[in-house]
Every structure is written in C-alpha cells, then in structure tokens.
Design a protein around this motif. Structure first.
Motif, PDB file in Angstrom:
ATOM      1  N   ASP A  46      27.871  57.783  44.905  1.00 60.46           N
ATOM      2  CA  ASP A  46      28.959  58.039  43.966  1.00 60.46           C
ATOM      3  C   ASP A  46      29.642  56.730  43.578  1.00 60.46           C
ATOM      4  OD1 ASP A  46      31.200  58.818  42.542  1.00 60.46           O
ATOM      5  OD2 ASP A  46      31.835  60.329  43.992  1.00 60.46           O
ATOM      6  N   ALA A  47      29.157  56.125  42.505  1.00 66.09           N
ATOM      7  CA  ALA A  47      29.652  54.824  42.067  1.00 66.09           C
ATOM      8  C   ALA A  47      31.137  54.865  41.720  1.00 66.09           C
ATOM      9  CB  ALA A  47      28.847  54.328  40.867  1.00 66.09           C
ATOM     10  N   LEU A  48      31.604  55.955  41.149  1.00 66.89           N
ATOM     11  CA  LEU A  48      33.015  56.032  40.751  1.00 66.89           C
ATOM     12  C   LEU A  48      33.931  55.990  41.967  1.00 66.89           C
ATOM     13  CD1 LEU A  48      32.738  58.724  37.926  1.00 66.89           C
ATOM     14  CD2 LEU A  48      32.637  56.226  37.716  1.00 66.89           C
ATOM     15  N   ALA A  49      33.583  56.747  42.999  1.00 68.28           N
ATOM     16  CA  ALA A  49      34.406  56.750  44.219  1.00 68.28           C
ATOM     17  C   ALA A  49      34.371  55.383  44.900  1.00 68.28           C
ATOM     18  CB  ALA A  49      33.930  57.838  45.180  1.00 68.28           C
ATOM     19  N   VAL A  50      33.191  54.794  44.986  1.00 64.69           N
ATOM     20  CA  VAL A  50      33.066  53.484  45.631  1.00 64.69           C
ATOM     21  C   VAL A  50      33.850  52.435  44.841  1.00 64.69           C
ATOM     22  CG1 VAL A  50      31.450  51.661  46.304  1.00 64.69           C
ATOM     23  CG2 VAL A  50      30.859  54.057  46.703  1.00 64.69           C
ATOM     24  N   ALA A  51      33.760  52.469  43.515  1.00 61.76           N
ATOM     25  CA  ALA A  51      34.480  51.498  42.684  1.00 61.76           C
ATOM     26  C   ALA A  51      35.995  51.650  42.827  1.00 61.76           C
ATOM     27  CB  ALA A  51      34.056  51.635  41.226  1.00 61.76           C
ATOM     28  N   ARG A  52      36.480  52.895  42.896  1.00 66.39           N
ATOM     29  CA  ARG A  52      37.923  53.102  43.090  1.00 66.39           C
ATOM     30  C   ARG A  52      38.391  52.479  44.403  1.00 66.39           C
ATOM     31  NH1 ARG A  52      36.643  58.336  41.902  1.00 66.39           N
ATOM     32  NH2 ARG A  52      36.892  58.834  39.721  1.00 66.39           N
ATOM     33  N   VAL A  53      37.655  52.754  45.471  1.00 66.37           N
ATOM     34  CA  VAL A  53      38.023  52.205  46.779  1.00 66.37           C
ATOM     35  C   VAL A  53      37.922  50.684  46.764  1.00 66.37           C
ATOM     36  CG1 VAL A  53      37.377  52.105  49.227  1.00 66.37           C
ATOM     37  CG2 VAL A  53      37.459  54.308  48.045  1.00 66.37           C
ATOM     38  N   ALA A  54      36.881  50.138  46.139  1.00 65.89           N
ATOM     39  CA  ALA A  54      36.730  48.678  46.059  1.00 65.89           C
ATOM     40  C   ALA A  54      37.909  48.050  45.323  1.00 65.89           C
ATOM     41  CB  ALA A  54      35.416  48.326  45.364  1.00 65.89           C
ATOM     42  N   GLY A  55      38.338  48.670  44.230  1.00 68.18           N
ATOM     43  CA  GLY A  55      39.485  48.157  43.480  1.00 68.18           C
ATOM     44  C   GLY A  55      40.759  48.158  44.308  1.00 68.18           C
ATOM     45  N   ILE A  56      40.980  49.237  45.027  1.00 68.77           N
ATOM     46  CA  ILE A  56      42.174  49.338  45.876  1.00 68.77           C
ATOM     47  C   ILE A  56      42.125  48.284  46.983  1.00 68.77           C
ATOM     48  CG2 ILE A  56      43.367  50.805  47.559  1.00 68.77           C
ATOM     49  CD1 ILE A  56      42.451  53.220  45.717  1.00 68.77           C
ATOM     50  N   MET A  57      40.976  48.151  47.625  1.00 65.48           N
ATOM     51  CA  MET A  57      40.835  47.150  48.688  1.00 65.48           C
ATOM     52  C   MET A  57      41.050  45.741  48.142  1.00 65.48           C
ATOM     53  SD  MET A  57      37.587  48.674  50.799  1.00 65.48           S
ATOM     54  CE  MET A  57      37.478  47.250  51.866  1.00 65.48           C
ATOM     55  N   ALA A  58      40.520  45.476  46.959  1.00 70.50           N
ATOM     56  CA  ALA A  58      40.661  44.147  46.358  1.00 70.50           C
ATOM     57  C   ALA A  58      42.117  43.831  46.048  1.00 70.50           C
ATOM     58  CB  ALA A  58      39.810  44.052  45.100  1.00 70.50           C
ATOM     59  N   ALA A  59      42.858  44.813  45.529  1.00 71.83           N
ATOM     60  CA  ALA A  59      44.281  44.586  45.237  1.00 71.83           C
ATOM     61  C   ALA A  59      45.006  44.142  46.495  1.00 71.83           C
ATOM     62  CB  ALA A  59      44.910  45.855  44.665  1.00 71.83           C
ATOM     63  N   LYS A  60      44.677  44.758  47.625  1.00 67.88           N
ATOM     64  CA  LYS A  60      45.319  44.423  48.890  1.00 67.88           C
ATOM     65  C   LYS A  60      44.954  43.031  49.386  1.00 67.88           C
ATOM     66  CE  LYS A  60      44.811  47.747  51.889  1.00 67.88           C
ATOM     67  NZ  LYS A  60      44.331  48.909  52.660  1.00 67.88           N
ATOM     68  N   LYS A  61      43.859  42.470  48.899  1.00 72.96           N
ATOM     69  CA  LYS A  61      43.377  41.157  49.343  1.00 72.96           C
ATOM     70  C   LYS A  61      43.605  40.062  48.302  1.00 72.96           C
ATOM     71  CE  LYS A  61      40.539  42.453  52.990  1.00 72.96           C
ATOM     72  NZ  LYS A  61      40.995  41.909  54.233  1.00 72.96           N
ATOM     73  N   THR A  62      44.361  40.336  47.258  1.00 76.70           N
ATOM     74  CA  THR A  62      44.520  39.383  46.166  1.00 76.70           C
ATOM     75  C   THR A  62      44.984  38.014  46.634  1.00 76.70           C
ATOM     76  OG1 THR A  62      44.878  41.144  44.561  1.00 76.70           O
ATOM     77  CG2 THR A  62      45.696  38.965  43.962  1.00 76.70           C
ATOM     78  N   SER A  63      45.944  37.963  47.531  1.00 74.88           N
ATOM     79  CA  SER A  63      46.453  36.655  47.973  1.00 74.88           C
ATOM     80  C   SER A  63      45.412  35.864  48.754  1.00 74.88           C
ATOM     81  CB  SER A  63      47.731  36.820  48.804  1.00 74.88           C
ATOM     82  OG  SER A  63      47.438  37.459  50.030  1.00 74.88           O
ATOM     83  N   GLU A  64      44.382  36.528  49.258  1.00 71.64           N
ATOM     84  CA  GLU A  64      43.293  35.833  49.942  1.00 71.64           C
ATOM     85  C   GLU A  64      42.265  35.295  48.943  1.00 71.64           C
ATOM     86  OE1 GLU A  64      41.611  38.185  53.133  1.00 71.64           O
ATOM     87  OE2 GLU A  64      43.561  39.109  53.472  1.00 71.64           O
ATOM     88  N   LEU A  65      42.251  35.857  47.742  1.00 71.08           N
ATOM     89  CA  LEU A  65      41.270  35.472  46.729  1.00 71.08           C
ATOM     90  C   LEU A  65      41.812  34.472  45.716  1.00 71.08           C
ATOM     91  CD1 LEU A  65      39.930  39.065  46.015  1.00 71.08           C
ATOM     92  CD2 LEU A  65      38.791  37.284  47.351  1.00 71.08           C
ATOM     93  N   ILE A  66      43.078  34.622  45.342  1.00 73.00           N
ATOM     94  CA  ILE A  66      43.714  33.767  44.341  1.00 73.00           C
ATOM     95  C   ILE A  66      44.638  32.827  45.111  1.00 73.00           C
ATOM     96  CG2 ILE A  66      45.067  33.690  42.215  1.00 73.00           C
ATOM     97  CD1 ILE A  66      42.438  35.279  41.917  1.00 73.00           C
TER      98      ILE A  66
END
Length: 160
Positions: free
Chosen positions: A55-75
């Motif tokens: 289920d690409a849509l569910a995985v993408a939603r979770v990936a987006g949420i996880m990424a938002a939480k890690k923004t300060s580690e990426l930028i």
C-alpha cells in the motif's frame, strides 16, 4: 541578521542557527505540497493500491510524517520543533498526476514551513520509490509552500 537580510547569515556572511529565544510563542501552521507525475497506468496503479511492494499511499503518509519529525536532522540550520500535528493527504489530481499535501503544526517560537515541505517531498519520494519498477520516468515537481500562519511575519497564502 546578515547584511543581505537573510536570518541564517551573520554580519560576516557566515551560516548560523537563528536565535529564537525572544520570539513569541504562537500557534504556527504550514501547508506544503508536491506533485508526482507519471504514466496514467502508473498513477492508477498507485491510487488503487496495486503495487507489488504494498500500500504505497499508507507507506508514503507514514514516511512524510516521520520525515517532518526529523527535519532538523536533515536541514542543517532548522531548529528541532515539538510538532503538535502532522498530516499527509494524497489525492489524484489528473489521470497522470498525484498531489501530495502535508500540514505541520506547532505552538512555539519558530515556524513549521520546512517540516511541511520535507513531509510533502518525502512522501512523493516514497511513492516514486514504490512505483519505480513500473515507471522510472515519473517526475516529482512543484514542491512549494501553499500557506502558513502564525509568527511575527504573519500569514502567507500562495497566489493562485
């Protein structure tokens, strides 16, 4: 603030993290989006949940949420933010495009634009990853801030 008005540069033009200690604590919200364009059959398969990887849509939603939480580690110059809400919505825009919308919220001293942008782009990248076996020519585009509210700079809504 740097000579050119950019807050992430000091007077000597050197990068630094902005001091937000004196900024007011306000409710802040940002909405960003990204577009994934591909062959109509690819878009239909993604939206129907027909990919072999799941289920690409569910995985993408979770990936987006996880990424938002890690923004300060990426930028590098982003502050770590206690997010109060992150949501990722994925809709079919046309027969050859998917629109990914990400909302981030906090009550704090700095905005959440980067968190929303990172969430939208990461969700789009995840969809690409999950469907690349059937369409390597997909394009991720139009990653942009749509609106933001809160903070000293006030509200912003992208012009139509």
């Amino acid at each position: 603030m740097g000579k050119d008005g950019l807050t992430h540069l000091n007077e000597r033009g050197e990068a630094h993290i902005v001091d937000i200690g004196n900024k007011a604590v306000t409710h802040r919200r940002a909405l960003a989006q990204a577009r994934l364009t591909g062959q109509p059959a690819t878009i239909a398969t993604i939206m129907a949940g027909g990919l072999k990887k799941g289920d690409a849509l569910a995985v993408a939603r979770v990936a987006g949420i996880m990424a938002a939480k890690k923004t300060s580690e990426l930028i590098p110059l982003c502050h770590p933010i206690a997010l109060t809400k992150v949501s990722v919505e994925i809709t079919q825009d046309t027969n050859s495009a998917i629109l990914i919308s990400a909302t981030a919220e906090t009550t704090g001293q700095t905005g959440v634009e980067m968190e929303a942008l990172v969430a939208a782009s990461t969700a789009a990248l995840t969809l690409y990853d999950m469907a690349k076996a059937i369409d390597r020519a997909m394009v991720i585009s139009d990653i942009e801030l749509v609106e933001k509210s809160g903070g000293k700079s006030g509200d912003y809504v992208k012009a139509p």
